[in-house]
Write a protein that holds these residues in place. Sequence first.
Motif, mmCIF file in Angstrom:
data_model
loop_
_atom_site.group_PDB
_atom_site.id
_atom_site.type_symbol
_atom_site.label_atom_id
_atom_site.label_comp_id
_atom_site.label_asym_id
_atom_site.label_seq_id
_atom_site.Cartn_x
_atom_site.Cartn_y
_atom_site.Cartn_z
ATOM 1 N N ARG A 1 2.310 1.800 -3.488
ATOM 2 C CA ARG A 1 1.246 2.206 -4.408
ATOM 3 C C ARG A 1 0.716 3.617 -4.417
ATOM 4 O O ARG A 1 0.566 4.277 -5.223
ATOM 5 C CB ARG A 1 0.033 1.164 -4.143
ATOM 6 N N ARG A 2 0.978 4.210 -2.993
ATOM 7 C CA ARG A 2 0.500 5.625 -2.876
ATOM 8 C C ARG A 2 1.641 6.459 -3.160
ATOM 9 O O ARG A 2 1.575 7.328 -3.830
ATOM 10 C CB ARG A 2 0.444 5.809 -1.328
ATOM 11 N N LYS B 1 3.531 9.825 -10.166
ATOM 12 C CA LYS B 1 2.877 10.164 -11.513
ATOM 13 C C LYS B 1 2.297 11.383 -11.384
ATOM 14 O O LYS B 1 2.552 12.141 -12.371
ATOM 15 C CB LYS B 1 1.925 8.940 -11.685
ATOM 16 N N GLU B 2 1.478 11.668 -10.218
ATOM 17 C CA GLU B 2 0.712 12.922 -10.397
ATOM 18 C C GLU B 2 1.513 14.333 -10.462
ATOM 19 O O GLU B 2 1.167 15.089 -10.542
ATOM 20 C CB GLU B 2 -0.095 12.945 -8.928
ATOM 21 N N HIS B 3 2.553 13.943 -9.649
ATOM 22 C CA HIS B 3 3.551 15.356 -9.655
ATOM 23 C C HIS B 3 4.574 15.255 -10.526
ATOM 24 O O HIS B 3 5.424 16.419 -10.714
ATOM 25 C CB HIS B 3 3.951 15.535 -8.094
ATOM 26 N N ASP C 1 0.759 -1.156 0.148
ATOM 27 C CA ASP C 1 0.075 -0.188 0.174
ATOM 28 C C ASP C 1 0.721 1.282 0.000
ATOM 29 O O ASP C 1 0.678 2.086 -0.674
ATOM 30 C CB ASP C 1 -0.876 -0.075 1.161
ATOM 31 N N GLU D 1 3.906 5.542 -5.799
ATOM 32 C CA GLU D 1 3.521 5.553 -7.348
ATOM 33 C C GLU D 1 2.731 6.430 -7.574
ATOM 34 O O GLU D 1 2.861 7.358 -8.634
ATOM 35 C CB GLU D 1 3.506 4.259 -7.607
ATOM 36 N N THR D 2 1.523 6.691 -6.903
ATOM 37 C CA THR D 2 0.477 7.435 -7.510
ATOM 38 C C THR D 2 1.026 9.244 -7.447
ATOM 39 O O THR D 2 0.900 9.929 -8.272
ATOM 40 C CB THR D 2 -0.717 7.537 -6.611
ATOM 41 N N LEU D 3 1.588 9.406 -6.062
ATOM 42 C CA LEU D 3 2.310 10.811 -5.991
ATOM 43 C C LEU D 3 3.359 11.052 -7.051
ATOM 44 O O LEU D 3 3.436 12.092 -7.728
ATOM 45 C CB LEU D 3 2.922 10.874 -4.494
#
Length: 138
Positions: A41-42, A48-50, A38, A44-46
């Motif tokens: 995964r979080r 990509k997002e930034h 988890d 990785e999201t950050l």
Amino acid sequence: MRILGLDYGDRKIGVAVSDAFGWTAQGLEVIIRRNDEDDMRRLETLVKEHEVEAIVLGLPKNMNGSIGPRGEISMSFAETLKQSFGLPVHLWDERLSTVSAERTLIEADVSRKKRRQVVDKMAATIILQTYLDYQSRR
């Protein structure tokens, strides 16, 4: 070039990100650690997002500069980040970053309960900002 700053702990990960020019660090969030999957995964999201291009990870050293067990855990996590995201990961001396963050929050008259919620994010911001300042002087 955006850089992600991390204050990696046993229970929480403080997260900060630089502006697009790599001049200033802003606190993003505190990830409450549940399990490695988890957490990654979080992150990785950050990333990509930034549109992150590098990561600065706080390296806890002993006051004499040696690396203890907590530092070894961070070094291992740095390797995991490199393999997972394929980004450069810079280990950065984080001695006293949490103390400094705590002191700043006390001076700002932030309640103890609120301090617990944001101190890791602020520590990540301090780690990243000191890295950015050092890079700008080079």
